[in-house]
Design an enzyme around this catalytic site. Structure first.
Site, PDB file in Angstrom:
ATOM      1  N   GLY A  48     -15.735  31.940  43.101  1.00 15.22           N
ATOM      2  CA  GLY A  48     -16.240  31.296  41.888  1.00 15.22           C
ATOM      3  C   GLY A  48     -15.134  30.967  40.915  1.00 15.22           C
ATOM      4  N   ASN A  49     -15.510  30.566  39.717  1.00 12.07           N
ATOM      5  CA  ASN A  49     -14.532  30.253  38.675  1.00 12.07           C
ATOM      6  C   ASN A  49     -15.056  30.716  37.316  1.00 12.07           C
ATOM      7  OD1 ASN A  49     -15.923  27.900  37.254  1.00 12.07           O
ATOM      8  ND2 ASN A  49     -15.904  27.173  39.374  1.00 12.07           N
ATOM      9  N   ARG A  50     -14.232  30.562  36.303  1.00  6.47           N
ATOM     10  CA  ARG A  50     -14.548  31.140  34.998  1.00  6.47           C
ATOM     11  C   ARG A  50     -15.342  30.240  34.071  1.00  6.47           C
ATOM     12  NH1 ARG A  50     -11.748  35.831  34.071  1.00  6.47           N
ATOM     13  NH2 ARG A  50      -9.948  36.165  35.430  1.00  6.47           N
TER      14      ARG A  50
END
Ligand code: CTP
Ligand code: CA
Length: 232
Positions: free
Chosen positions: A33-35
């Site tokens: 995932g990412n932020r």
């Protein structure tokens, strides 16, 4: 912006907004995932609805509350986001791609939870490219649909940041590209944002700074001024 906000200047318009960050599954319990929190995209969706637009929000793993007044399509991975955006984009006046889409996904999704192997100190994951949803829209017949991309860059130098934005807008065939700088503690979950909007001819068509809601209205001011003549 304040005048436009009261003016219902997006009444009769259909606007698609993607927000959040995609999750690329590895196995039933894990993902890459990412932020991205989804805050800026959600603010745009909410602000557009308040200005009278019929909004479809394609929501990928939001970490903020869902806005009222929008139709919401929940997705998780880049491929799911692509399907939902493509479907919603048909006949839309504008598509705003605020979501952080994973560039790569695991080449294979394991049906069973991946187990560690004793004695194996390294694990290599094979990733494959995801489709570029914005570039696909940009290359497709999208007459009458304004395409708006986003770029979150870690480049600190303002001129180089703008150069990246201009190159990205052209590469994707987007009409507008909104760029901001992010870092480990800047941009993603923050309440405030500073952006520049790059348009055709590489011009900076707007700059906005402040709460993500006020930045949302600044971006919508540009969009409202550039929609194809029609509704409203
Ligand atoms: N985007 C997309 N599909 C992808 C990747 C990105 O539609 N597979 C969209 C994003 O939603 C955003 C814009 O493209 O609106 C720019 O995303 P960004 O990650 O900054 O661009 P990339 O071309 O992926 O460049 P980079 O290699 O810097 O990540
Ligand atoms: Ca990317």
């Amino acid at each position: 912006a304040d005048v436009a906000r009261g003016a219902h200047d997006l009444a009769g318009r259909r606007i698609v907004v993607s927000a959040g960050g995609t999750r690329e599954p590895l196995d039933p319990v894990r993902f890459l995932g990412n932020r991205s929190s989804g805050k800026q995209g959600v603010a745009i969706a909410e602000a557009a609805a308040a200005r009278g637009a019929e909004v479809t929000l394609v929501a990928a793993n939001l970490e903020v509350a869902e806005p009222g007044g929008c139709r919401i399509r929940h997705v998780s991975s880049a491929l799911e986001l692509r399907d939902a955006v493509r479907e919603a984009a048909v006949g839309a006046d504008a598509v705003v791609m605020a979501a952080a889409v994973a560039d790569y996904r695991p080449a294979a999704v394991s049906e069973a939870k991946i187990k560690k192997v004793d004695g194996q100190d390294h694990l290599t994951l094979e990733l494959v490219r995801n489709p570029d949803i914005l570039a696909e829209l940009g290359a497709s017949d999208h007459d009458g649909t304004l395409l708006v991309g986003f770029a979150a860059e870690t480049e600190a130098d303002r001129d180089r940041l703008l150069e990246l934005a201009r190159a990205k807008r052209r590469a994707k065939g987007a009409d507008l590209l909104v760029v901001n700088r992010v870092g480990w503690s800047q941009g993603f979950a923050a309440d405030e944002n500073t952006v520049a909007v790059v348009g055709p001819d590489d011009a900076i068509v707007a700059e906005a700074s402040g709460s993500k809601m006020s930045v949302a209205h600044g971006i919508l001011d540009v969009i409202a001024g550039r929609l194809a003549p029609g509704a409203a």
